[in-house]
Design a protein around this motif. Sequence first.
Motif, mmCIF file in Angstrom:
data_model
loop_
_atom_site.group_PDB
_atom_site.id
_atom_site.type_symbol
_atom_site.label_atom_id
_atom_site.label_comp_id
_atom_site.label_asym_id
_atom_site.label_seq_id
_atom_site.Cartn_x
_atom_site.Cartn_y
_atom_site.Cartn_z
ATOM 1 N N UNK A 1 0.791 -1.369 0.023
ATOM 2 C CA UNK A 1 -0.473 -0.083 -0.383
ATOM 3 C C UNK A 1 1.041 1.625 0.272
ATOM 4 N N UNK A 2 1.903 1.041 0.740
ATOM 5 C CA UNK A 2 2.867 2.349 0.323
ATOM 6 C C UNK A 2 3.008 2.932 -0.512
ATOM 7 N N UNK A 3 3.090 1.977 -1.503
ATOM 8 C CA UNK A 3 3.455 2.441 -3.059
ATOM 9 C C UNK A 3 2.767 3.294 -3.694
ATOM 10 N N UNK A 4 1.598 3.307 -2.733
ATOM 11 C CA UNK A 4 0.147 4.483 -3.472
ATOM 12 C C UNK A 4 -0.151 5.516 -2.793
ATOM 13 N N UNK A 5 0.691 5.534 -1.388
ATOM 14 C CA UNK A 5 0.634 6.194 -0.413
ATOM 15 C C UNK A 5 0.141 7.768 -0.949
ATOM 16 N N UNK A 6 0.687 7.937 -1.954
ATOM 17 C CA UNK A 6 0.141 9.523 -2.111
ATOM 18 C C UNK A 6 -0.948 9.789 -3.449
ATOM 19 N N UNK A 7 -1.667 8.881 -3.394
ATOM 20 C CA UNK A 7 -3.241 9.024 -3.968
ATOM 21 C C UNK A 7 -3.781 8.229 -3.682
ATOM 22 N N UNK A 8 -3.545 7.932 -1.903
ATOM 23 C CA UNK A 8 -4.869 7.847 -0.492
ATOM 24 C C UNK A 8 -5.000 8.431 -0.002
ATOM 25 N N UNK A 9 -5.599 9.478 0.794
ATOM 26 C CA UNK A 9 -5.544 9.564 2.297
ATOM 27 C C UNK A 9 -5.933 8.820 3.335
ATOM 28 N N UNK A 10 -5.465 9.726 4.336
ATOM 29 C CA UNK A 10 -5.123 8.541 5.772
ATOM 30 C C UNK A 10 -6.848 9.358 6.964
ATOM 31 N N UNK A 11 -7.640 10.314 5.906
ATOM 32 C CA UNK A 11 -8.810 10.045 6.443
ATOM 33 C C UNK A 11 -10.092 9.642 5.593
ATOM 34 N N UNK A 12 -10.483 9.885 5.836
ATOM 35 C CA UNK A 12 -12.110 9.051 5.179
ATOM 36 C C UNK A 12 -12.193 6.897 5.731
ATOM 37 N N UNK A 13 -13.263 6.783 5.167
ATOM 38 C CA UNK A 13 -13.686 4.535 5.799
ATOM 39 C C UNK A 13 -12.791 4.900 4.901
ATOM 40 N N UNK A 14 -12.066 3.809 5.524
ATOM 41 C CA UNK A 14 -10.884 2.854 4.754
ATOM 42 C C UNK A 14 -11.868 2.144 4.165
ATOM 43 N N UNK A 15 -11.134 2.190 2.567
ATOM 44 C CA UNK A 15 -11.185 1.766 1.255
ATOM 45 C C UNK A 15 -10.681 0.436 1.149
ATOM 46 N N UNK A 16 -10.927 -0.164 0.128
ATOM 47 C CA UNK A 16 -9.768 -1.940 0.205
ATOM 48 C C UNK A 16 -8.493 -1.396 -0.305
ATOM 49 N N UNK A 17 -7.689 -1.491 -0.038
ATOM 50 C CA UNK A 17 -6.083 -1.419 -0.028
ATOM 51 C C UNK A 17 -5.881 -1.289 -1.589
ATOM 52 N N UNK A 18 -5.460 -0.478 -1.722
ATOM 53 C CA UNK A 18 -4.687 0.045 -3.536
ATOM 54 C C UNK A 18 -3.806 -1.480 -3.355
ATOM 55 N N UNK A 19 -3.374 -1.934 -2.375
ATOM 56 C CA UNK A 19 -2.114 -2.892 -3.363
ATOM 57 C C UNK A 19 -2.464 -3.964 -3.289
ATOM 58 N N UNK A 20 -4.496 -4.447 -3.043
ATOM 59 C CA UNK A 20 -5.101 -5.205 -4.011
ATOM 60 C C UNK A 20 -5.912 -5.216 -4.750
ATOM 61 N N UNK A 21 -6.160 -3.686 -4.664
ATOM 62 C CA UNK A 21 -6.870 -3.330 -6.133
ATOM 63 C C UNK A 21 -5.792 -3.106 -7.047
ATOM 64 N N UNK A 22 -4.630 -2.625 -6.971
ATOM 65 C CA UNK A 22 -3.420 -3.124 -8.337
ATOM 66 C C UNK A 22 -3.895 -4.194 -8.576
ATOM 67 N N UNK A 23 -3.006 -5.288 -7.997
ATOM 68 C CA UNK A 23 -3.223 -6.714 -8.574
ATOM 69 C C UNK A 23 -4.744 -7.111 -8.868
#
Length: 142
Positions: A42-64
């Motif tokens: 997930x850290x590889x995509x951190x700049x595109x995803x905020x810390x705040x708000x409702x947790x969503x799907x993991x960016x790493x999982x969505x990349x896969x």
Amino acid sequence: MQSRPWPQVPELTAQVARAVPARGPYPLAMRVRDELGELFPDTEFAEAFAERGRPGWSPGQLALVTVLQFVENLTDRATAHRVRYGMDFKYALGLELDDPGFDASVLSEFRARLVEHSLEEKALDLLLTALRDRGLVKAGGK
């Protein structure tokens, strides 16, 4: 964004998913999980995803999911269906068999965020690095 560890494959998901291909070829999504592990932290995509708000799907999982979607030439709707009902995708993502998956719009939103933050090649770069490190591709190869 704090990186969440990828979930372990739930025991029941692993048991059922492994029983099905016993009579045919082992699905690519499962081979990817078994042979390459966590490809997209997930850290590889951190700049595109905020810390705040409702947790969503993991960016790493969505990349896969996006890579598997491309390889299998699936539409967003067909991909969301595979995440919801396909044991191979559930296995690759470490999901329980009854996990409801996500709406197809999540994939287009994910891709839009990647483009907005110039991360559209990040998944490919990470995949190629993992494959090269394991000797599965060489420079200039396909």
